[in-house]
Design a protein around this motif. Sequence first.
Motif, PDB file in Angstrom:
ATOM      1  N   ASP A  79       7.226   9.867   9.693  1.00  0.00           N
ATOM      2  CA  ASP A  79       8.747  10.389   9.344  1.00  0.00           C
ATOM      3  C   ASP A  79       8.997  11.250   9.071  1.00  0.00           C
ATOM      4  O   ASP A  79      10.262  12.303   9.472  1.00  0.00           O
ATOM      5  N   VAL A  80       8.072  12.040   8.183  1.00  0.00           N
ATOM      6  CA  VAL A  80       8.573  13.339   7.273  1.00  0.00           C
ATOM      7  C   VAL A  80       6.984  14.021   7.367  1.00  0.00           C
ATOM      8  O   VAL A  80       6.151  13.616   7.170  1.00  0.00           O
ATOM      9  N   VAL A  81       7.139  15.412   7.855  1.00  0.00           N
ATOM     10  CA  VAL A  81       5.973  16.336   7.511  1.00  0.00           C
ATOM     11  C   VAL A  81       6.258  17.124   6.309  1.00  0.00           C
ATOM     12  O   VAL A  81       7.246  18.004   6.309  1.00  0.00           O
ATOM     13  N   GLY A  82       5.524  17.222   5.253  1.00  0.00           N
ATOM     14  CA  GLY A  82       5.677  17.793   4.107  1.00  0.00           C
ATOM     15  C   GLY A  82       4.459  19.008   3.948  1.00  0.00           C
ATOM     16  O   GLY A  82       3.197  18.613   4.233  1.00  0.00           O
ATOM     17  N   VAL A  83       4.790  20.229   3.248  1.00  0.00           N
ATOM     18  CA  VAL A  83       3.872  21.126   3.368  1.00  0.00           C
ATOM     19  C   VAL A  83       3.997  22.143   2.077  1.00  0.00           C
ATOM     20  O   VAL A  83       5.196  22.181   1.708  1.00  0.00           O
ATOM     21  N   THR A  84       2.847  22.684   1.365  1.00  0.00           N
ATOM     22  CA  THR A  84       3.139  23.448   0.415  1.00  0.00           C
ATOM     23  C   THR A  84       3.697  24.761   0.756  1.00  0.00           C
ATOM     24  O   THR A  84       2.780  25.344   1.936  1.00  0.00           O
ATOM     25  N   TYR A  85       4.657  25.519   0.321  1.00  0.00           N
ATOM     26  CA  TYR A  85       5.075  26.908   0.647  1.00  0.00           C
ATOM     27  C   TYR A  85       4.758  27.685  -0.454  1.00  0.00           C
ATOM     28  O   TYR A  85       5.234  28.924  -0.201  1.00  0.00           O
ATOM     29  N   GLY A  86       4.306  27.214  -1.668  1.00  0.00           N
ATOM     30  CA  GLY A  86       4.232  28.167  -2.682  1.00  0.00           C
ATOM     31  C   GLY A  86       4.266  27.334  -4.008  1.00  0.00           C
ATOM     32  O   GLY A  86       4.352  25.940  -3.906  1.00  0.00           O
ATOM     33  N   PRO A  87       3.675  27.732  -4.963  1.00  0.00           N
ATOM     34  CA  PRO A  87       2.811  29.084  -5.153  1.00  0.00           C
ATOM     35  C   PRO A  87       1.386  29.153  -4.731  1.00  0.00           C
ATOM     36  O   PRO A  87       0.946  27.855  -4.476  1.00  0.00           O
ATOM     37  N   GLY A  88       0.792  30.189  -4.421  1.00  0.00           N
ATOM     38  CA  GLY A  88      -0.571  30.072  -3.959  1.00  0.00           C
ATOM     39  C   GLY A  88      -0.825  31.314  -3.373  1.00  0.00           C
ATOM     40  O   GLY A  88      -0.017  32.738  -3.403  1.00  0.00           O
ATOM     41  N   VAL A 114       7.217  22.042   0.197  1.00  0.00           N
ATOM     42  CA  VAL A 114       7.085  21.553  -1.342  1.00  0.00           C
ATOM     43  C   VAL A 114       6.390  22.485  -2.066  1.00  0.00           C
ATOM     44  O   VAL A 114       5.598  23.339  -1.756  1.00  0.00           O
ATOM     45  N   ASN A 115       6.865  22.392  -3.446  1.00  0.00           N
ATOM     46  CA  ASN A 115       6.377  23.342  -4.535  1.00  0.00           C
ATOM     47  C   ASN A 115       5.097  22.702  -4.992  1.00  0.00           C
ATOM     48  O   ASN A 115       4.886  21.518  -5.294  1.00  0.00           O
ATOM     49  N   HIS A 116       3.940  23.578  -4.731  1.00  0.00           N
ATOM     50  CA  HIS A 116       2.661  23.075  -5.186  1.00  0.00           C
ATOM     51  C   HIS A 116       2.537  22.262  -6.649  1.00  0.00           C
ATOM     52  O   HIS A 116       1.836  21.382  -6.688  1.00  0.00           O
ATOM     53  N   ILE A 117       3.228  23.072  -7.465  1.00  0.00           N
ATOM     54  CA  ILE A 117       3.224  22.488  -8.970  1.00  0.00           C
ATOM     55  C   ILE A 117       3.903  21.004  -8.956  1.00  0.00           C
ATOM     56  O   ILE A 117       3.473  20.084  -9.630  1.00  0.00           O
ATOM     57  N   ILE A 330      11.953  28.844   6.580  1.00  0.00           N
ATOM     58  CA  ILE A 330      11.370  29.060   5.294  1.00  0.00           C
ATOM     59  C   ILE A 330       9.996  29.782   5.432  1.00  0.00           C
ATOM     60  O   ILE A 330       9.100  29.817   6.195  1.00  0.00           O
ATOM     61  N   ASN A 331       9.581  30.540   4.531  1.00  0.00           N
ATOM     62  CA  ASN A 331       8.684  31.491   4.335  1.00  0.00           C
ATOM     63  C   ASN A 331       7.500  31.208   3.219  1.00  0.00           C
ATOM     64  O   ASN A 331       8.165  30.356   2.403  1.00  0.00           O
ATOM     65  N   ALA A 332       6.523  31.564   3.176  1.00  0.00           N
ATOM     66  CA  ALA A 332       5.605  31.216   2.019  1.00  0.00           C
ATOM     67  C   ALA A 332       6.007  32.042   1.090  1.00  0.00           C
ATOM     68  O   ALA A 332       6.434  33.251   1.139  1.00  0.00           O
ATOM     69  N   ILE A 333       5.893  31.555  -0.243  1.00  0.00           N
ATOM     70  CA  ILE A 333       6.524  32.157  -1.382  1.00  0.00           C
ATOM     71  C   ILE A 333       5.297  32.171  -2.463  1.00  0.00           C
ATOM     72  O   ILE A 333       5.246  31.218  -3.170  1.00  0.00           O
ATOM     73  N   PRO A 334       4.343  33.265  -2.577  1.00  0.00           N
ATOM     74  CA  PRO A 334       3.322  32.969  -3.500  1.00  0.00           C
ATOM     75  C   PRO A 334       3.654  32.999  -4.988  1.00  0.00           C
ATOM     76  O   PRO A 334       2.743  32.489  -5.763  1.00  0.00           O
ATOM     77  N   ASN A 335       4.711  33.359  -5.132  1.00  0.00           N
ATOM     78  CA  ASN A 335       5.067  33.279  -6.867  1.00  0.00           C
ATOM     79  C   ASN A 335       6.282  32.322  -6.941  1.00  0.00           C
ATOM     80  O   ASN A 335       6.753  32.572  -7.918  1.00  0.00           O
ATOM     81  N   LEU A 336       6.238  31.210  -6.163  1.00  0.00           N
ATOM     82  CA  LEU A 336       7.414  30.251  -6.380  1.00  0.00           C
ATOM     83  C   LEU A 336       7.439  29.737  -7.830  1.00  0.00           C
ATOM     84  O   LEU A 336       6.374  29.303  -8.002  1.00  0.00           O
ATOM     85  N   LYS A 337       8.437  29.759  -8.255  1.00  0.00           N
ATOM     86  CA  LYS A 337       8.732  28.923  -9.626  1.00  0.00           C
ATOM     87  C   LYS A 337       8.980  27.545  -9.511  1.00  0.00           C
ATOM     88  O   LYS A 337       9.646  27.131  -8.635  1.00  0.00           O
ATOM     89  N   LEU A 338       8.659  26.728 -10.483  1.00  0.00           N
ATOM     90  CA  LEU A 338       8.869  25.134 -10.562  1.00  0.00           C
ATOM     91  C   LEU A 338      10.434  25.033 -10.665  1.00  0.00           C
ATOM     92  O   LEU A 338      11.063  25.774 -11.531  1.00  0.00           O
ATOM     93  N   GLY A 339      10.852  24.131  -9.754  1.00  0.00           N
ATOM     94  CA  GLY A 339      12.442  24.098  -9.773  1.00  0.00           C
ATOM     95  C   GLY A 339      13.286  25.230  -8.837  1.00  0.00           C
ATOM     96  O   GLY A 339      14.461  24.629  -8.569  1.00  0.00           O
TER      97      GLY A 339
END
Length: 341
Positions: A79-88, A114-117, A330-339
């Motif tokens: 039903d849903v594809v979820g993937v990490t887009y940051g940080p990393g 999804v936020n990795h944290i 959406i693009n990758a965000i290596p320094n993505l903050k929680l929230g």
Amino acid sequence: MEKDIVVVLGIESSCDETAASVVINGRKVLSNVISSQIDVHTKFGGVVPEVASRKHIENISLVVEKALSDANMTIEDIDVVGVTYGPGLVGALLVGLQYAKGLAYSAHKTFIGVNHIEGHISANFIEYPELEPPFMCLVVSGGHTFIVYMKDYGEFEVIGQTRDDAAGEAFDKIARAIGLGYPGGPKVEKVSKEGNPDAIKFPRANFHDNSLDFSFSGLKSAVLGYLNTKKMKNENINEKDVAASFQKAVVDFLVDNTMKACKIKNVDRIAVAGGVASNSFLREKMMQEGKKLGIKVMVPRPILCTDNGAMIASAAYFEYKKGRTTSFDINAIPNLKLGER
């Protein structure tokens, strides 16, 4: 009409694990496939971003196909594809992100970044199916150290965080300094079991603003200074005692601040997440202090502490239930903050 059963495919490629998992309703894991690159990066003494990206490209199709196969499903059942887009690592993130975009778009599936944290925190919903917010969470890994108050699904308040090195990063650096090699965390933990944790009194940071933030740079410098002084004086170095004393300094800092955060927020449950959550000394110390204070401590099994697709699938499910989906631009965000979204 809202579906009773939501099947999520989670994809993770933020660092050096290529992972995919199929999870039902954020809590029941049908498959969890992880392809680790530790052997590849060990000879370099740490993760090489370009090498990591290339290995993700080689592995991602096979890992996702196996995750679907192990769950006895095809992409049509998802039903849903979820993937990490940051940080990393940006290159590593892009491999998983672009693959997931293509898969979701071509199969007409809901897509969620999804936020990795947030993923690490969500691993506790898999380990403890009865767990509901609010609770406190200590997220501690190679790249992140946070104390997070989880108010509700997808709603976070950062209570404390590292101002320099993450705890896992400090483990790696000290392991290298005493000749243990990479990955540092498991190797320091192993030799520490034969050392005396009270042999050397290493310092820990004290902030005058009553902050619950962490700093490990001073501790790291103190250990390196101790080693250099011993070498200059031609004195023997007991690596086991150094490792055990360093580990105790890190763990005491993590546990003390997390317990203080619980007191401030009047919370009686702590979840621990991230790669360093596999450390047995941290687990034991957290459990001991929790028992003294009447606080329940929850720690996922080690396979859910490392980077994995199941935690990403779980986090994606709760985003989906909140009505939050993600655009394909959406693009990758290596320094993505929680929230951040």
